[in-house]
Design an enzyme around this catalytic site. Structure first.
Site, PDB file in Angstrom:
ATOM      1  N   HIS A 112      17.914  12.457 -18.425  1.00  0.00           N
ATOM      2  CA  HIS A 112      18.047  11.828 -17.113  1.00  0.00           C
ATOM      3  C   HIS A 112      19.198  12.518 -16.373  1.00  0.00           C
ATOM      4  O   HIS A 112      20.249  12.768 -16.961  1.00  0.00           O
ATOM      5  CB  HIS A 112      18.335  10.330 -17.284  1.00  0.00           C
ATOM      6  CG  HIS A 112      18.473   9.618 -15.978  1.00  0.00           C
ATOM      7  ND1 HIS A 112      17.370   9.305 -15.195  1.00  0.00           N
ATOM      8  CD2 HIS A 112      19.558   9.201 -15.301  1.00  0.00           C
ATOM      9  CE1 HIS A 112      17.793   8.719 -14.086  1.00  0.00           C
ATOM     10  NE2 HIS A 112      19.113   8.645 -14.124  1.00  0.00           N
ATOM     11  N   ASP A 148      15.746   4.079 -18.492  1.00  0.00           N
ATOM     12  CA  ASP A 148      16.991   4.858 -18.562  1.00  0.00           C
ATOM     13  C   ASP A 148      18.088   4.154 -19.370  1.00  0.00           C
ATOM     14  O   ASP A 148      19.282   4.289 -19.092  1.00  0.00           O
ATOM     15  CB  ASP A 148      17.488   5.238 -17.146  1.00  0.00           C
ATOM     16  CG  ASP A 148      16.465   6.098 -16.415  1.00  0.00           C
ATOM     17  OD1 ASP A 148      15.766   6.885 -17.082  1.00  0.00           O
ATOM     18  OD2 ASP A 148      16.333   5.966 -15.185  1.00  0.00           O
ATOM     19  N   GLU A 177      21.342  20.559 -17.863  1.00  0.00           N
ATOM     20  CA  GLU A 177      20.228  19.960 -18.616  1.00  0.00           C
ATOM     21  C   GLU A 177      19.600  20.974 -19.561  1.00  0.00           C
ATOM     22  O   GLU A 177      19.250  20.659 -20.699  1.00  0.00           O
ATOM     23  CB  GLU A 177      19.147  19.440 -17.649  1.00  0.00           C
ATOM     24  CG  GLU A 177      19.588  18.258 -16.808  1.00  0.00           C
ATOM     25  CD  GLU A 177      18.452  17.721 -15.934  1.00  0.00           C
ATOM     26  OE1 GLU A 177      17.359  17.482 -16.448  1.00  0.00           O
ATOM     27  OE2 GLU A 177      18.672  17.545 -14.719  1.00  0.00           O
TER      28      GLU A 177
HETATM   29  C1  GAR Z   1      15.041  16.868 -14.281  1.00  0.00           C
HETATM   30  O1  GAR Z   1      16.196  16.943 -13.492  1.00  0.00           O
HETATM   31  C2  GAR Z   1      15.042  15.603 -15.105  1.00  0.00           C
HETATM   32  O2  GAR Z   1      16.314  15.239 -15.579  1.00  0.00           O
HETATM   33  C3  GAR Z   1      14.542  14.597 -14.108  1.00  0.00           C
HETATM   34  O3  GAR Z   1      13.529  15.261 -13.402  1.00  0.00           O
HETATM   35  C4  GAR Z   1      13.802  16.658 -13.388  1.00  0.00           C
HETATM   36  C5  GAR Z   1      12.585  17.348 -13.962  1.00  0.00           C
HETATM   37  O4  GAR Z   1      12.692  18.746 -13.843  1.00  0.00           O
HETATM   38  N1  GAR Z   1      14.055  13.427 -14.771  1.00  0.00           N
HETATM   39  C6  GAR Z   1      14.094  12.219 -14.247  1.00  0.00           C
HETATM   40  O5  GAR Z   1      14.526  11.988 -13.136  1.00  0.00           O
HETATM   41  C7  GAR Z   1      13.534  11.135 -15.145  1.00  0.00           C
HETATM   42  N2  GAR Z   1      13.913   9.848 -14.670  1.00  0.00           N
HETATM   43  P1  GAR Z   1      11.787  19.683 -14.731  1.00  0.00           P
HETATM   44  O6  GAR Z   1      10.335  19.222 -14.564  1.00  0.00           O
HETATM   45  O7  GAR Z   1      11.994  21.050 -14.152  1.00  0.00           O
HETATM   46  O8  GAR Z   1      12.264  19.570 -16.153  1.00  0.00           O
END
Ligand code: GAR
Length: 218
Positions: A112, A148, A177
């Protein structure tokens, strides 16, 4: 030969965290491997990436199912048919039922883009900027029924800079991340990060490495 933890990754879109996991898993010494990617949206770009890597990539479109229970049963069936023993949510934007979460209890983690318990839910970057916080970041946690919420594996902090837009902050956090998620999966697969009494216990030999992750975004 080391037995690698067989991982399934659930995505809804771009899939850059999934790609970071796949790339980390390509290292021979990495203790996990991605054996299946599931997307709930036909336009999820990550499906193409997974297919190009030769990883079974399954579209399970939630709109094609009459109920959440049927959708989730199809996801679990696809994951288990591919031998998945552990699931990573990576930008998966559907709320999962308590039944699905219980089925995968302590075998299901999420990333998250905030320092939980601050800013659960959507629009985390906008809310952090509106509050004027000076540190933001990301959290990897085991999934529980509440959104979350769940035992935190590790977090990484990044600075919030004057003039940041939500996109600037999102991009800085995303870089963190991509380091944090594989590192957490590695600790779990090695058994150095474990749920005990609803917190994640880090084994003594991994404590320093885990602490270094806190500044993974810098
Ligand atoms: C990431 O920043 C992840 O942390 C967020 O969505 C993005 C996905 O990017 N997740 C959330 O907000 C979940 N609640 P990605 O598809 O390039 O990994």
């Amino acid at each position: 030969m080391m037995t690698k933890l067989p991982v399934g990754v659930l995505i809804s879109g771009r899939g850059s965290n999934m790609a970071a996991l796949v790339e980390a898993c390509e290292a021979p010494e990495f203790p996990a491997k991605v054996v299946c990617v599931v997307a709930n949206r036909p336009d999820a770009k990550g499906l193409d990436y997974a297919r190009a890597k030769g990883i079974p990539a399954v579209l399970i479109d939630h709109k094609a199912y009459g109920s959440k229970a049927e959708f989730e049963t199809a996801m679990t069936a696809a994951l288990e048919a591919n031998g998945v023993g552990f699931v990573c949510l990576a930008g998966f934007m559907r709320i999962l039922s308590p039944q699905f979460i219980e089925h995968w209890r302590d075998r299901l983690i999420n990333i998250h883009p905030s320092l939980l318990p601050s800013y659960p839910g959507l629009h985390t970057h906008e809310r952090a900027l509106a509050d004027g916080v000076k540190l933001a970041g990301c959290t990897v946690h085991f999934v529980r029924a509440e959104m979350d919420v769940g035992p935190i594996v590790a977090q990484a902090a990044v600075p919030v800079l004057t003039g940041d837009t939500p996109d600037d902050l999102a991009a800085r956090i995303l870089t963190a991340e991509h380091k944090l998620y594989p590192a957490c999966l590695s600790m779990i697969a090695k058994g150095t990060a474990k749920v005990a009494d609803e917190q994640v216990e880090i084994a003594a030999e991994a404590v320093e490495a885990a602490a270094r992750l806190y500044s993974a975004g810098v």
